[in-house]
Design a protein around this motif. Structure first.
Motif, short mmCIF file in Angstrom:
data_model
loop_
_atom_site.label_atom_id
_atom_site.label_comp_id
_atom_site.label_asym_id
_atom_site.label_seq_id
_atom_site.Cartn_x
_atom_site.Cartn_y
_atom_site.Cartn_z
N SER A 157 0.61 -1.20 0.04
CA SER A 157 0.19 -0.33 -0.04
C SER A 157 1.04 1.30 -0.39
CB SER A 157 -1.24 -0.44 1.04
OG SER A 157 -0.76 0.21 2.65
N ILE A 158 0.66 2.39 -0.47
CA ILE A 158 1.06 3.97 -0.51
C ILE A 158 0.37 4.27 0.70
CG2 ILE A 158 0.85 6.16 -1.43
CD1 ILE A 158 2.75 3.92 -2.86
N VAL A 159 1.14 5.52 1.36
CA VAL A 159 1.12 6.48 2.51
C VAL A 159 1.07 7.39 2.46
CG1 VAL A 159 1.70 6.38 4.67
CG2 VAL A 159 2.23 4.09 4.02
N ALA A 160 0.32 7.97 2.31
CA ALA A 160 0.33 9.14 1.58
C ALA A 160 1.36 10.34 3.09
CB ALA A 160 -0.89 10.68 1.35
N ALA A 161 1.85 11.29 1.96
CA ALA A 161 3.21 11.54 2.88
C ALA A 161 2.72 13.06 1.87
CB ALA A 161 4.44 11.23 2.20
N VAL A 162 3.10 14.30 3.12
CA VAL A 162 3.27 15.95 2.69
C VAL A 162 5.37 16.34 2.41
CG1 VAL A 162 3.01 17.65 3.34
CG2 VAL A 162 1.83 16.73 4.01
N ALA A 163 4.98 16.86 1.55
CA ALA A 163 6.52 17.51 0.95
C ALA A 163 7.14 17.73 2.11
CB ALA A 163 6.24 17.97 -0.18
N GLY A 164 8.77 17.29 1.99
CA GLY A 164 8.75 18.04 3.37
C GLY A 164 10.16 18.16 3.57
N ASN A 165 11.37 18.72 5.03
CA ASN A 165 12.50 18.04 4.35
C ASN A 165 13.01 16.71 5.36
OD1 ASN A 165 12.95 20.80 3.04
ND2 ASN A 165 12.69 21.72 5.33
N LYS A 166 12.82 15.79 5.95
CA LYS A 166 12.36 14.90 6.40
C LYS A 166 12.06 13.14 6.10
CE LYS A 166 12.87 16.97 10.82
NZ LYS A 166 11.89 17.69 13.02
N PRO A 167 13.18 12.80 6.13
CA PRO A 167 12.40 11.41 5.59
C PRO A 167 10.88 10.34 6.38
CG PRO A 167 14.58 11.19 6.45
CD PRO A 167 14.57 12.37 6.67
N VAL A 168 10.68 10.36 6.07
CA VAL A 168 8.80 9.66 6.17
C VAL A 168 8.59 8.34 5.28
CG1 VAL A 168 7.94 12.12 6.70
CG2 VAL A 168 7.55 11.06 4.61
N VAL A 169 7.88 7.93 5.78
CA VAL A 169 7.78 6.14 4.96
C VAL A 169 5.86 6.35 4.29
CG1 VAL A 169 5.82 4.34 5.78
CG2 VAL A 169 7.12 4.91 7.10
N VAL A 170 6.72 6.83 3.29
CA VAL A 170 5.37 6.99 2.12
C VAL A 170 5.12 5.79 0.74
CG1 VAL A 170 7.22 8.16 0.66
CG2 VAL A 170 7.41 6.50 0.22
N ALA A 171 5.43 3.96 1.54
CA ALA A 171 4.89 2.59 1.12
C ALA A 171 5.01 1.73 2.01
CB ALA A 171 5.66 2.12 -0.27
N ARG A 172 4.38 0.52 1.81
CA ARG A 172 4.48 -0.27 2.65
C ARG A 172 3.84 -1.68 1.93
NH1 ARG A 172 1.57 1.20 6.73
NH2 ARG A 172 3.14 2.26 8.54
N CYS A 173 4.91 -2.49 2.58
CA CYS A 173 4.20 -3.85 1.91
C CYS A 173 4.28 -5.32 3.09
CB CYS A 173 6.13 -4.38 1.27
SG CYS A 173 5.26 -5.64 -0.07
N GLU A 174 3.00 -6.10 3.26
CA GLU A 174 3.59 -6.73 4.34
C GLU A 174 3.47 -8.71 3.65
OE1 GLU A 174 0.70 -6.06 6.22
OE2 GLU A 174 1.41 -4.40 7.71
N SER A 175 4.03 -9.39 4.21
CA SER A 175 3.89 -10.64 3.92
C SER A 175 3.61 -11.57 5.16
CB SER A 175 5.41 -11.10 3.28
OG SER A 175 5.07 -12.79 3.36
N VAL A 176 2.61 -11.31 5.50
CA VAL A 176 1.51 -12.28 6.65
C VAL A 176 1.73 -13.78 6.45
CG1 VAL A 176 -0.16 -12.20 8.32
CG2 VAL A 176 0.55 -10.11 7.00
N ASP A 177 1.99 -14.25 8.17
CA ASP A 177 1.88 -15.27 8.56
C ASP A 177 2.75 -16.67 7.33
OD1 ASP A 177 0.56 -15.30 10.66
OD2 ASP A 177 -1.24 -15.06 9.50
N GLY A 178 3.86 -16.45 7.32
CA GLY A 178 4.30 -17.32 6.11
C GLY A 178 6.07 -18.65 6.26
N ARG A 179 5.72 -19.02 6.48
CA ARG A 179 6.62 -20.03 6.32
C ARG A 179 7.89 -21.05 5.61
NH1 ARG A 179 8.64 -21.92 11.60
NH2 ARG A 179 9.71 -23.83 11.79
N PRO A 180 9.37 -20.67 5.03
CA PRO A 180 9.75 -19.71 6.05
C PRO A 180 9.75 -18.35 6.19
CG PRO A 180 10.88 -20.81 3.48
CD PRO A 180 9.73 -20.98 4.18
N ALA A 181 10.45 -17.27 6.63
CA ALA A 181 9.89 -16.20 6.35
C ALA A 181 10.13 -15.79 4.96
CB ALA A 181 11.27 -15.52 7.06
N ALA A 182 9.45 -14.84 4.76
CA ALA A 182 9.40 -13.97 2.88
C ALA A 182 10.51 -13.40 2.49
CB ALA A 182 8.17 -14.19 2.67
N LYS A 183 10.63 -12.86 1.44
CA LYS A 183 11.70 -11.95 1.21
C LYS A 183 11.19 -11.12 0.73
CE LYS A 183 15.70 -14.92 0.99
NZ LYS A 183 17.05 -15.64 0.40
N ILE A 184 11.32 -9.72 0.48
CA ILE A 184 10.89 -8.50 0.59
C ILE A 184 12.25 -7.80 -0.28
CG2 ILE A 184 9.60 -6.58 0.99
CD1 ILE A 184 7.95 -8.38 3.24
#
Length: 530
Positions: A157-184
Motif C-alpha cells: 500500500s501507499i502511505v500519503a506523505a506531505v512534501a518536507g525536509n525529513k524522511p517519512v514512510v511513503v509505502a508499506r509491504c507485508e507478507s503475513v504468516d509465512g513459513r519460512p520467512a518471505a523476502k521483500i
C-alpha cells in the motif's frame, strides 16, 4: 648417509600406513551409512499428513535387531517417538507427536520401518532420524528433515506523505504468516531506502513488514514504486506496482506575457498554470495596486485584456489554494508605445524589394544597350544582303581624272575624299538614289549615272570633320589603284551605316574603321567588297 635414507623410508612407511587406516575407516563408515535409505527433505503444509520412509538396503551378513525413530527439534533435546522390535509390538513413547504417529505399513517389518505423522503443525518441523540396531556392525542411521511450509498473505500500500525536509514512510509491504520467512525487495527510481522487520505469527509462522522511507518532494509525486515478495511456496515472486502520492501546496506559473504590450493592442491574455496534490480548489487574480483595470476580463485561470492602455501598466498576481497550502506567482506588465503597423511595414518592405528589382532590370537593360552599341561601333559583317549598298568617300580623284572633278571640294567629286555618304538601290539606281537621300541628285558623267551632293547633311559634315587630317592627307596622296587595290573596276563597297549619327560616335567610328595596309593603302575593316 645410508642411515639417513633408512630413517626417511621408515617415516614414510609409517605415514602411508596411517593414511591407509583412516581411509579404510572412512570407507567402512560411508558404506554402513549408505545402507539406511531415507529422503533428505520432506515438505509439508499445515494440517497435512506426512510419510517418512526408511529402509535397510543390503542386510546380507548383518542381523537387524531393532529400529527406532528419533525426533530432534530446532531447539530442544532429542526424543524417541516410535520403536519396533520383531519380538514385541510397536511402541510410541510420549512425545509431541504422540497419537499422530504410527508405523506404515501395519504391522511393520525391519526391512522397511516407515512412519507417518498426521495433522502436522509448524512445531513438528525438525530433524527425524531412522536408526537401526545391527549385529555385528552396531547402530546405523539415516536423517530426514521435515520442512513445514505456510503460504503467506502478501499485500502492499501507499502511505500519503506531505512534501518536507525529513524522511517519512511513503509505502508499506507485508507478507503475513509465512513459513519460512518471505523476502521483500523494492524497485523504484525514487531516492529512498527500505527497512524490514520480522514478527512471529500464529502457529510458529512469520510475518515480514517492509517500509520504504524517503524525503518526499513534489517531483516524486506519481513516480512508480514496486514491492516484490519472494517465497518458497510461490512459483515466481509476487510484484505489487504502486505510484507515490506526495501532497504539496500549489506550484503556480503565469504565462502569456511577451514583453510587447503596447497601447492599443487588443486581445492579449495571461494564463495561470497551477499544479498541486490535492487538486487546487480556488484561483484568484489580483493586482499590486488593488484595483483591476476596466479592460480586463477574468474567466477561471485566464485573465484577458480587451485593449491595452495605461491602466494595464501594473503587476498581476495569481493566487491558488488547496488543502495543503497556498501558491502564487506574479508578472509585471510594461506598457509600450504603439509599434509600427505590420501592414505599413509590409508596404515598406514591398517598396524596397520592388525598387531593388527595378534597379536590377534597368541595369540589365543598360548592359544590353551598351553591348549592342559596341557591336555596332565595330561594324557588322556582310550578311548576304544585296539590295542595299553603301559607299564611303566620293568619286574624288576618279572624278578628276574624268575631267569632272574640281579642286575646291564643293563640286562633283571634289578633292575631299571624305565626302558625303551615298546610298542607292541596286535594282533601281536612279530612282533609289533619290528615295534614300533627298540631298543628292542623279547626274550622268561619262555615260554613267552619278550622284551629286547638292546640299550636304549634318551627318556628312560630321563625317568629314571628324576624320583625322593626317589620315585624310595620306588618303589623298594615294593613287586610285592603290586606294582600291584590285577593286578598281568593281562594284561599290557595301558597308552598314551606324544607326544614328551621334556627336562623338561617328568620327570615332570612321577613324577606327580604317586600317593601313603594307602597300600603303587604307581599307575599311567592316566594308564588304562586292
Amino acid at each position: 648417509m645410508a642411515r639417513h635414507d633408512a630413517r626417511n623410508w621408515h617415516d614414510c612407511s609409517k605415514m602411508i600406513g596411517l593414511l591407509c587406516l583412516v581411509a579404510s575407516i572412512l570407507l567402512q563408515h560411508g558404506a554402513s551409512g549408505q545402507r539406511v535409505k531415507v529422503e533428505p527433505e520432506v515438505l509439508s503444509y499445515l494440517g497435512q499428513t506426512v510419510n517418512l520412509r526408511c529402509a535397510f538396503s543390503d542386510p546380507t551378513g548383518i542381523q537387524l535387531t531393532m529400529v527406532t525413530w528419533i525426533y530432534e527439534p530446532k531447539e530442544g533435546e532429542r526424543i524417541n517417538i516410535a520403536v519396533f522390535h520383531p519380538s514385541f509390538d510397536p511402541s510410541y513413547p510420549q512425545s509431541p507427536v504422540t497419537g499422530r504417529v504410527s508405523f506404515t505399513p501395519s504391522p511393520p517389518n525391519l526391512a522397511s520401518p516407515s512412519i507417518e505423522i498426521s495433522n502436522v503443525g509448524m512445531t513438528d518441523e525438525g530433524k527425524y532420524i531412522c536408526e537401526y540396531a545391527t549385529y555385528p556392525s552396531g547402530n546405523e542411521q539415516g536423517i530426514t528433515y521435515l520442512v513445514m511450509l505456510a503460504k503467506p498473505q502478501n499485500s502492499a500500500s501507499i502511505v500519503a506523505a506531505v512534501a518536507g525536509n525529513k524522511p517519512v514512510v511513503v509505502a508499506r509491504c507485508e507478507s503475513v504468516d509465512g513459513r519460512p520467512a518471505a523476502k521483500i525487495s523494492w524497485v523504484t527510481t525514487a531516492n529512498g531506502n527500505a527497512t524490514t522487520v520480522a514478527k512471529l505469527g500464529t502457529d510458529n509462522t512469520e510475518t515480514m513488514i517492509s517500509e520504504y522511507r524517503m524525503v518526499p518532494t513534489p517531483a516524486d509525486n506519481g513516480k512508480d514504486l514496486s514491492c516484490v515478495v519472494a517465497h518458497r511456496t510461490q512459483v515466481k515472486p509476487e510484484s505489487f506496482h504502486l505510484k507515490l502520492a506526495v501532497q504539496y501546496a500549489p506550484q503556480v506559473t503565469i504565462v502569456g506575457y511577451d514583453n510587447n504590450w503596447y497601447v492599443g493592442r487588443t486581445n492579449v491574455a495571461l494564463t495561470c498554470q497551477a499544479s498541486g496534490n490535492p487538486t487546487p480548489t480556488t484561483i484568484q487574480w489580483k493586482t499590486m495596486s488593488g484595483e483591476m483595470p476596466d479592460t480586463v476580463q477574468i474567466t477561471d485561470n485566464v485573465l484577458k485584456v480587451l485593449k491595452v492602455d495605461d491602466s494595464v501598466n501594473t503587476t498581476f498576481v495569481c493566487e491558488v489554494k488547496n488543502r495543503i497550502g497556498v501558491g502564487k506567482d506574479q508578472v509585471t506588465v510594461m506598457v509600450r508605445e504603439p509599434s509600427v503597423n505590420p501592414s505599413n511595414a509590409g508596404v515598406v518592405a514591398g517598396a524596397v524589394i520592388g525598387s531593388l528589382l527595378a534597379l536590377l532590370l534597368v541595369s540589365a537593360l543598360i548592359a544590353v544597350l551598351v553591348t549592342r552599341s559596341r557591336r555596332q561601333q565595330q561594324g557588322y559583317r556582310a550578311n548576304g544582303g544585296s539590295d542595299m549598298k553603301t559607299r564611303i568617300f566620293g568619286v574624288g580623284k576618279k572624278a578628276s581624272k574624268n575631267g569632272t572633278g574640281g579642286g575646291t571640294g564643293s563640286g562633283v567629286g571634289g578633292g575631299n575624299n571624305n565626302g558625303p555618304m551615298y546610298v542607292y538601290n541596286e535594282s533601281s539606281s536612279t530612282q533609289g538614289l533619290g528615295e534614300k537621300n533627298n540631298h543628292h541628285q542623279p547626274l550622268t558623267i561619262g555615260g554613267r549615272p552619278e550622284v551629286v551632293a547638292t546640299t550636304p547633311t549634318a551627318q556628312d559634315i560630321l563625317l568629314s570633320n571628324e576624320l583625322d587630317d593626317a589620315e585624310r592627307r595620306k588618303f589623298d596622296e594615294l593613287e586610285e589603284e592603290e586606294r582600291y587595290d584590285h577593286y578598281t573596276g568593281g562594284a561599290p563597297i557595301l558597308q552598314l551605316r551606324p544607326p544614328h549619327d551621334q556627336n562623338d560616335i561617328i568620327g570615332d567610328y570612321l577613324d577606327d574603321d580604317m586600317e593601313s595596309q603594307r602597300d600603303g593603302s587604307v581599307i575599311s575593316r567592316t566594308a564588304v567588297y562586292v
